[in-house]
Structures are given as structure tokens and as C-alpha cells.
Design an enzyme around this catalytic site. Structure first.
Site, PDB file in Angstrom:
ATOM      1  N   LYS A   6      -1.441 -17.374   6.076  1.00 14.57           N
ATOM      2  CA  LYS A   6      -0.701 -16.675   7.132  1.00 14.57           C
ATOM      3  C   LYS A   6       0.101 -17.605   8.065  1.00 14.57           C
ATOM      4  CE  LYS A   6      -2.466 -12.135   6.785  1.00 14.57           C
ATOM      5  NZ  LYS A   6      -3.740 -11.663   6.265  1.00 14.57           N
ATOM      6  N   ASP A  25     -13.208 -17.698   5.609  1.00 12.24           N
ATOM      7  CA  ASP A  25     -11.838 -17.249   5.388  1.00 12.24           C
ATOM      8  C   ASP A  25     -11.158 -17.179   6.749  1.00 12.24           C
ATOM      9  OD1 ASP A  25      -9.496 -15.880   5.041  1.00 12.24           O
ATOM     10  OD2 ASP A  25     -10.331 -14.316   3.753  1.00 12.24           O
ATOM     11  N   TYR A  54       0.825  -1.210   0.000  1.00 15.90           N
ATOM     12  CA  TYR A  54       0.000   0.000   0.000  1.00 15.90           C
ATOM     13  C   TYR A  54       0.860   1.262   0.000  1.00 15.90           C
ATOM     14  CZ  TYR A  54      -3.206  -3.654   1.271  1.00 15.90           C
ATOM     15  OH  TYR A  54      -3.901  -4.831   1.271  1.00 15.90           O
ATOM     16  N   TYR A  84     -12.084  -8.309   5.156  1.00 14.67           N
ATOM     17  CA  TYR A  84     -10.903  -8.237   4.300  1.00 14.67           C
ATOM     18  C   TYR A  84     -10.595  -9.645   3.807  1.00 14.67           C
ATOM     19  CZ  TYR A  84      -6.226  -7.784   2.507  1.00 14.67           C
ATOM     20  OH  TYR A  84      -5.130  -7.829   1.675  1.00 14.67           O
TER      21      TYR A  84
HETATM   22  C1  LIG Z   1      -4.203 -11.593   4.901  1.00 14.85           C
HETATM   23  C2  LIG Z   1      -5.541 -12.083   4.555  1.00 14.85           C
HETATM   24  C3  LIG Z   1      -5.854 -12.472   3.239  1.00 14.85           C
HETATM   25  C4  LIG Z   1      -4.876 -12.348   2.092  1.00 14.85           C
HETATM   26  O1  LIG Z   1      -3.747 -13.159   2.260  1.00 14.85           O
HETATM   27  P1  LIG Z   1      -2.404 -12.801   1.442  1.00 14.85           P
HETATM   28  O2  LIG Z   1      -1.482 -13.938   1.793  1.00 14.85           O
HETATM   29  O3  LIG Z   1      -1.940 -11.480   1.950  1.00 14.85           O
HETATM   30  O4  LIG Z   1      -2.768 -12.775   0.011  1.00 14.85           O
HETATM   31  C5  LIG Z   1      -7.113 -12.947   3.005  1.00 14.85           C
HETATM   32  N1  LIG Z   1      -8.031 -13.051   3.987  1.00 14.85           N
HETATM   33  C6  LIG Z   1      -7.763 -12.706   5.254  1.00 14.85           C
HETATM   34  C7  LIG Z   1      -8.809 -12.869   6.307  1.00 14.85           C
HETATM   35  C8  LIG Z   1      -6.505 -12.204   5.583  1.00 14.85           C
HETATM   36  O5  LIG Z   1      -6.254 -11.816   6.835  1.00 14.85           O
END
Ligand SMILES: *Cc1c(COP(=O)(O)O)cnc(C)c1O
Length: 430
Positions: free
Chosen positions: A280, A251, A22, A154
């Protein structure tokens, strides 16, 4: 080995050539130069505000749950490096990826059984969306192609994930006419609100014919605003999705692997999704890798189609090095009383952050699992907040109106106290 760059040379090249998350180009603020990292400490190339070492309050964006330079993860990487760091996954397979997939199936809620290993969280969300859309296309219901989510989320920075990020925080205005237009419910209230639950049900019912899936972050919305919400909403979503033939995607890229106090946040509600995204902390913060899991129902739907394959296959799919470290990271997590460690950090953050409520400009303080959040009533002054945290010997990366921490689970009590002091100082200064 090339001659090492001095910090000055490095920063000049960084500013001229290197994009940061960003960030503008050329860069306008100097990042800190990290030389090495070990345990919960980042070692800087030269002292900044009197500090040559910082306690990491960020786990490198939720990922480094065991801290840095961990002997067990190092050994897993080294061992795998000696055998092979990568081979293609088309037509070939190998033990690290197979072991990882089996392990993920074992530890995630039933009936998730099939695993797609990919490069990053955003790609795992793309794959999740593709699975859902292809499932309905295969069943000759191509009208079911939109997604529903709640505001404040997100899900990543590529196109499908961006389309379900919070419309304001995700800058949808910038991308109108380009992003797929999805369906948004209001952001979920922290406490269970029957009226909100009814509204969710009604929205799903109203759009059922065009909905492929509902996608949400369970219990904790991360980069969309660090909000917590009642797990009971997950049951509402599960029931409504079942009643209206809509798939449910969780997610858990941020919440997975113990961060919220359960191994996966869905377990707070005892609810299982049709598709699950992980990333992550999957490799303990060592290498980039993510996974999309799905149920036999989703897989069967895809397999019955005109194109009976999941049409996705990244070059680095199932990367052996990342898979081996991921297996080691999961084993390391489960071999310890991680639940107790997360509880310990939760209790400490609750105690130590309580005083932040009295700081002028602080609107809310909240803690869940190993996540501590101080929300301001104004946009944080990043430079001032970062300087204040670094002055306390702590690394934080505030955004919008939020100063927050999610430390590695190995952070000792004294270091948690220092992180909390850093959060307080950043909130007061920012
Ligand atoms: C960080 C994140 C993503 C994206 O993952 P990247 O490895 O940065 O592409 C998607 N969903 C959630 C909930 C996240 O915290």
C-alpha cells in the site's frame, strides 16, 4: 495522442468491458471519472452533485500518504524512467531495488533482514505463507502447514490470503472445499482481555503440531472491519509462538509507514515478527509494489532444505521504477515530522467525528492515528452515502456497516474538518 473520450463514451466503455473491485459485469453503477489529482484533491472530468473537485478521504486505499502529483515523487519516477523503467531481476540487480531493500531493513524492527520485493500486497502474503511452509518442510516437519489467525481480518484476494480473511466477510462459504481450511480464533476485543489472551494461547498450543504460522494484522484490522485492538495481544502471540515453535507473520500492508501513529504498528507493542508484509503506502501510492521481509532464522531454515531456494520469482520483481519511487517516498516521510502530522490528524478526527455519535443509526465512532471510523447499526446504503459525501465535496468509499477515512498525512486542518463533515453526512444518509 488519441482523441480524448467524452465522459459519456468513457462510462459506456467502462460499463461494457471493465471490471471494478468487487463489481458485477456489466457494471450497475457509474464510477466517478477522475481526470487528474493533485495534493489531496481529485479533479473530476465533469461536475457531480455540483462538485468538480473532491477532497480525498481514502488515500486511494491507504496508499497515497503524501497526496497526489507530489513533486519529489514525480522527480524520482521521471529520473528513473530516463535510466530504465524495468529489467528482469533474475541474474540482474540494480541500485533502486538494493537501496529499497536496505532501507526497509533499516527502518523495520530487528531482526528482519531479508527482503522479497513483489507486485502487490496479496502476493506478498502468498510469499510470506510460502516462506513459512517451506521453512518447516526444509526442517522435515511438513505437518506444520496450517495457519492460525483471528476473525475480522483481511489479507488480500488471492488464495492463501483469502483463506485467512474473516470467514464471513471473506465469503468462505462460497469457497468451501476450495480454500485451505485454517484455524480461527475469535476476533480480538478492543481492550486487553486476559480471558481472550488465554484462549489464544490455548488454541496455539492445541494446534502447534500442524501450525506453520500465526498471521495477523497488528493493532488495526482494516478491510475486514476497521477494528482496533490492544497491542498487548501481539506480545501474547509472540510468546505463544516462541513457546510452541510457530512462526509469527505480521501483515502491515495497511498499517505500515506511520498510519497508526508508529512507523509500524508492531512498535506499539515492541514486538517483532518472523515475517513482515508491507505494501500500500510503500510507493506513496504511485506504483504497485509490496515487500515480504523475514529473519535470518526463517531464511536459514529454507536454505537447509532439499530445495534450498525460495521458489518464487514474479516477472516484475524489484521493478526499478516502483523501487525508486518507494525510496523517495520513505525518505520524504522520514524527512518530516510525520508523527506530529499523524497526531494532528488524529486529534482533529477525534474532535470533528465526536458529533457523529449522536446521528441516529450510529453504533460506534473510533479514531486511531490517521484513521477515523463511524460504524453504523445497519448495512450502509452505498449510493446514498457516497452521494452525501460528494455533496460535501469529499471522496469516501464506505463498505458493509462502515463509513471511514484515512486521509493523506498532508491533509490540512480545514480539509480534515471537511472530510469529517463528509463522513458525518455519509453516515446520516447511509
Ligand atoms: C490491502 C491489503 C492486502 C492486499 O493488498 P493488495 O495490494 O490489494 O493485494 C493485504 N493485507 C492487508 C492488511 C491489506 O490492507
Amino acid at each position: 495522442m488519441p482523441e480524448p473520450l467524452s465522459p459519456g463514451e468513457l462510462l459506456a466503455l467502462d460499463r461494457a468491458h471493465v471490471w471494478h473491485p468487487y463489481g458485477p459485469m456489466p457494471g450497475r453503477t457509474d464510477p466517478l471519472v477522475v481526470q487528474s489529482a493533485s495534493g489531496v484533491r481529485l479533479r473530476l472530468a465533469e461536475p457531480v452533485h455540483g462538485r468538480s473537485e473532491l477532497i480525498d478521504g481514502m488515500s486511494s486505499w491507504w496508499s497515497a500518504i503524501h497526496g497526489y502529483n507530489h513533486p519529489v515523487l514525480n522527480e524520482a519516477a521521471r529520473g528513473q524512467l530516463e535510466r530504465m523503467s524495468h529489467v528482469m531481476f533474475g541474474g540482474l540487480t540494480h541500485e533502486p531495488a538494493v537501496r529499497l531493500a536496505a532501507r526497509l531493513v533499516e527502518i523495520t524492527p530487528e531482526p528482519l533482514e531479508h527482503v522479497f520485493l513483489c507486485d502487490s500486497g496479496s502476493v506478498s502474503v502468498e510469499v510470506a505463507v510460502k516462506m513459512c511452509l517451506q521453512h518447516w518442510r526444509s526442517l522435515r516437519r511438513p505437518a506444520k502447514r496450517r495457519l492460525l489467525t483471528w476473525r475480522g481480518g483481511y489479507h488480500g484476494d488471492t488464495w492463501q490470503p483469502m483463506s485467512v480473511c474473516d470467514p464471513d466477510g471473506g465469503m468462505h462459504g462460497l469457497w468451501s472445499g476450495v480454500l485451505p481450511e485454517q484455524i480461527f480464533a475469535d476476533a480480538p476485543p478492543a481492550e486487553y482481555d486476559p480471558g481472550y489472551a488465554d484462549a489464544l494461547r490455548a488454541l496455539i498450543a492445541r494446534h502447534a503440531e500442524e501450525l506453520a504460522a500465526v498471521i495477523v494484522e497488528p493493532v488495526v484490522q482494516g478491510a475486514g472491519g476497521m477494528r482496533f485492538c490492544s497491542p498487548a495481544y501481539l506480545r501474547v502471540l509472540r510468546e505463544a509462538c516462541d513457546a510452541h515453535d510457530v512462526l509469527l507473520v505480521f501483515d502491515e500492508i495497511a498499517t505500515g509507514f506511520g498510519r497508526t501513529g508508529e512507523l509500524f504498528a508492531a512498535e506499539h507493542a515492541g514486538v517483532s515478527p518472523d515475517v513482515l508484509c508491507l505494501g500500500k503506502a510503500l510507493t506513496g501510492g504511485y506504483l504497485t509494489m509490496a515487500a515480504t521481509l523475514c529473519t535470518p532464522r526463517v531464511a536459514e531454515g529454507i536454505s537447509r532444505g532439499e530445495v534450498p531456494v525460495l521458489a518464487h520469482g514474479p516477472t516484475f520483481m524489484g521493478n526499478p521504477l516502483a523501487s525508486a519511487v518507494a525510496c523517495a517516498s520513505i525518505d520524504l516521510l522520514l524527512a518530516q515530522d510525520w508523527r506530529q502530522e499523524v497526531k494532528r490528524i488524529e486529534a482533529a478526527l477525534r474532535d470533528e467525528l465526536a458529533a457523529a455519535r449522536d446521528i441516529p443509526g450510529v453504533r460506534d465512532v473510533r479514531v486511531l492515528g490517521a484513521i477515523g471510523v463511524v460504524q453504523l447499526d445497519h448495512e450502509v446504503d452505498m449510493a446514498a452515502a457516497t452521494r452525501a459525501a460528494v455533496g460535501e465535496g469529499v471522496w469516501l468509499r464506505p463498505f458493509r456497516d462502515l463509513v471511514y477515512t484515512m486521509p493523506p498525512y498532508v491533509t490540512g486542518d480545514e480539509d480534515v474538518a471537511r472530510i469529517a463533515a463528509g463522513v458525518g453526512a455519509a453516515a446520516a444518509a447511509g
